[in-house]
Structures are given as C-alpha cells and as structure tokens.
Scaffold this active site. Sequence first.
Site, PDB file in Angstrom:
ATOM      1  N   ASP A  21      33.775  35.507  36.572  1.00  0.00           N
ATOM      2  CA  ASP A  21      35.385  35.669  37.443  1.00  0.00           C
ATOM      3  C   ASP A  21      35.515  36.953  36.391  1.00  0.00           C
ATOM      4  O   ASP A  21      34.825  37.325  35.588  1.00  0.00           O
ATOM      5  CB  ASP A  21      36.177  34.367  36.549  1.00  0.00           C
ATOM      6  CG  ASP A  21      37.982  34.808  36.907  1.00  0.00           C
ATOM      7  OD1 ASP A  21      38.006  35.205  37.988  1.00  0.00           O
ATOM      8  OD2 ASP A  21      38.778  34.486  36.185  1.00  0.00           O
ATOM      9  N   ASP A  23      39.355  38.482  35.441  1.00  0.00           N
ATOM     10  CA  ASP A  23      40.499  38.617  34.526  1.00  0.00           C
ATOM     11  C   ASP A  23      40.440  37.292  34.149  1.00  0.00           C
ATOM     12  O   ASP A  23      40.510  35.957  34.352  1.00  0.00           O
ATOM     13  CB  ASP A  23      42.219  38.376  35.254  1.00  0.00           C
ATOM     14  CG  ASP A  23      43.213  39.217  33.901  1.00  0.00           C
ATOM     15  OD1 ASP A  23      42.693  39.264  33.158  1.00  0.00           O
ATOM     16  OD2 ASP A  23      43.946  39.670  34.490  1.00  0.00           O
TER      17      ASP A  23
END
Length: 314
Positions: A21, A23
């Site tokens: 992922d 952020d």
Amino acid sequence: MTIDRISKEELLANYDTFLFDADGVLWTGEIPVPGAIEWLNLLLDDKTKKVFVLTNNSTKTLDQYMKKIEKLGFGRLGSDNVISPAIVLAEYLQSNPGKFAKEYIYLIGTENLRATLENDGGVKCFGTGPDSIRDHTDGDFIHHVDMSITPKAVVCSYDAHFSYPKIMKASNFLQDPNVEYLVTNQDYTFPGPVPGVVIPGSGATSAAVTAVTGREPTVFGKPHKPMADFLLRRAQVDPKRTVMFGDRLDTDIMFGNANGYVPEIRCVSLITTFRYATVWMPTGVHTMVDVLNAREKEQFDRIPAFTHCFATGD
C-alpha cells in the site's frame, strides 16, 4: 494476542512478489516512512523480485502519481509498478468496447479520474465538478431530475463536490438495470496530515448511492477481486511467494487474505487455500487495538500474519 514479527532476511528468502500500500505504509502525507525507500530500492536491485504499489487513491492521474513518488524519494519505481482502481477500471472499460467505447459515463469523482477514464478507458464522462441544489433554480427540481443523457454506467469515487443532486441523478440512472454500477474503492476514510481529523473517502459516496438504490456495485480497488485479477494478468504472481504490506485491515490485509488464489485450478478436490502472506504496518490508519478488535469479533480475514518495521526489519 501477538503478531509474529518477520525480518527482512525471512522476507527475501520466502517471497518473490512484494505488494505495498502507499499512504500509511511507504509514506504518511508527504513524509516517507523511515526505511521504506531503502527497503524498496533493495528489492528493486534484486532482479528475481517483483515490486508493486497497490494504491486505492484514484484522485491523481498516473503521471501525477509518478511525480509524487519521485518527489518523495521513490524514483526507482516505474509506472508499471503502480496499480490503482482508476487504472483497473479504465482497463475494464477499454476491454469492453462493444458496450463502452465513446459512450457516456456518469461520474461522481475528480477531474483527474475523468481524464484517466476518458484517455485510457475510451469513454465520455459527465457529472464532475460542483452540482449544488442552489444551482437548480426550478423549485420542483427534485420531481424532475435531468435524465436527458443515458449513461452506460455510474461510477462512484472520491468527490469533494458530492451533493444531493448527484445522489439523485446517480440513483435515477441506476433504476435501469442495464446501467452498470462501478466503484473505484470503498475506503470510508483516508489518512491526512492532521492527526484526528476524519477525511471521508470514496466509500462515503458509494454508500449513499447503494443505500438509495439497493444495487451492489462492482468494486475495483482493494480488497476486491478485480485488482487481484489485474495484478495476475500483469505479473503472473505466485500466491505462495507473494506478500502484501498494508496499514488498513479492511483493505490491505483483507486483500492479501482474500486474493491469494490459483484460478487455473478448477477441480474441487484441488481447490487451494493459499493466500498472500500479509504484513501489517503500524504506521497508518489502523492500530494494534484494531487488530485485537478484529480477533475479538472473529474477523479472521482482517488479521495479518506478521508485523514489520522497514527501519529495522526485526
């Protein structure tokens, strides 16, 4: 309950495909997570490893996203290393030209998403930008919603201009069962630079439309299958040798736990239970309290196998 820590040495020995992922994992806001740049560069230097950033952020075009990645110090990543719901959705539209080519899409989303869907998906979008009830001077607007354009699909994503007229238009378009209901992702919130400030995400827009229409959408972001299928087509990943790093239990960890499959196997007696390995990063949205709550509620699809720290790896 504890989560086993996994070292960099174990990760390098046991996995070939590394999914991250963005952020909350590689960076928070505009600040790289300590050790993340060095860890990714180590993986990119190893030609036996595949590296992908799987973001649920569809508010930027790919070019804009790559500029952000370079600015934050992750310039070794290429555009082929990045997958977003916008990219997956655009491929879906482009791969169905008989239905969508040069057709209209009603879009609750940003202008950047519109650019991606039009340029890469081959469709024509309308609905972006402000649509306030104050702009409808007819007092009987709610009885006469503008249906002059019939779209082939309604797309819901993050939209800072989300409004009552948009809910109404989307809901009326979706009364036609031939109009597809497509959603980039269902993150109800996303992380921001100010701790404690809740920022509503794409899930907020689609939840309203779903509640009104009763229609269940096709969702293209994590943890849903279209992104996993796209990854499989792009990289031919081996689920037994794939690991997902994420901070959110309801997207990243669920994605790894749900989508480590081998679709070629059709015989019931040979159905595999392999999953991607999941590594929870305590640098983003969810905390150990959330992991404990998932265990308490027996939400086993949200429980990671490992935890990890880029800076130390132990």
